[in-house]
Design a protein around this motif. Sequence first.
Motif, short mmCIF file in Angstrom:
data_model
loop_
_atom_site.label_atom_id
_atom_site.label_comp_id
_atom_site.label_asym_id
_atom_site.label_seq_id
_atom_site.Cartn_x
_atom_site.Cartn_y
_atom_site.Cartn_z
N MET A 1 0.91 -1.24 -0.15
CA MET A 1 -0.09 -0.03 -0.06
C MET A 1 0.90 1.27 0.01
O MET A 1 2.12 1.12 0.43
N MET A 2 0.23 2.25 -0.37
CA MET A 2 1.11 3.67 -0.51
C MET A 2 0.76 4.56 0.64
O MET A 2 -0.15 4.36 1.57
N THR A 3 1.76 5.52 0.57
CA THR A 3 1.52 6.58 1.65
C THR A 3 1.04 7.70 0.96
O THR A 3 1.08 8.04 -0.21
N GLY A 4 0.17 8.38 1.69
CA GLY A 4 -0.70 9.70 1.38
C GLY A 4 -0.40 10.77 2.10
O GLY A 4 0.07 10.67 3.08
N TYR A 5 -0.26 11.93 1.25
CA TYR A 5 0.07 13.22 1.77
C TYR A 5 -0.97 14.29 1.30
O TYR A 5 -1.50 14.30 0.17
N ILE A 6 -1.39 14.94 2.39
CA ILE A 6 -2.33 16.10 2.33
C ILE A 6 -1.50 17.28 2.15
O ILE A 6 -0.89 17.70 3.10
N VAL A 7 -1.50 17.98 0.96
CA VAL A 7 -0.69 19.32 0.64
C VAL A 7 -1.59 20.21 0.37
O VAL A 7 -2.70 20.22 -0.05
N GLU A 8 -1.08 21.64 0.49
CA GLU A 8 -2.01 22.80 0.20
C GLU A 8 -2.18 23.15 -1.28
O GLU A 8 -3.19 23.66 -1.68
N GLY A 9 -1.05 22.84 -2.18
CA GLY A 9 -1.34 23.22 -3.53
C GLY A 9 -0.62 22.06 -4.35
O GLY A 9 0.20 21.32 -4.06
#
Length: 113
Positions: A1-9
């Motif tokens: 499974m992969m890693t997720g990132y929440i970013v601004e833009g």
Amino acid sequence: MMTGYIVEGKSDCEKVMNVVPDAHFVILNGVSFKQKERRAIEEAISICHEVFILTDPDEAGDMIAKKIMDTYPGIQRIKIDPSRAKNSRESRCRYGVEYCSDQYLRETLPGAN
């Protein structure tokens, strides 16, 4: 499974993709945290083994990170060192994930190669 990132833009996403090309991204487009963003975060939670908040080391980044962590307590924020995310231009400083070096992100981000 992969890693997720929440970013601004988008520029943050593109920068992080340099070091974690197979990650899943939720792009907030600023500090918006409405239903569309919540659905995208919930999708990331369901398909990633871990999801991290990776917002800019500034007041707006702190604000949106707090909102996300209040709503989704299982998501952790990766704190970025402001001195490693600084861009000085025309006598004013800006701070952002997109200004970090690839090397710094490799050292800081889970899943980086």
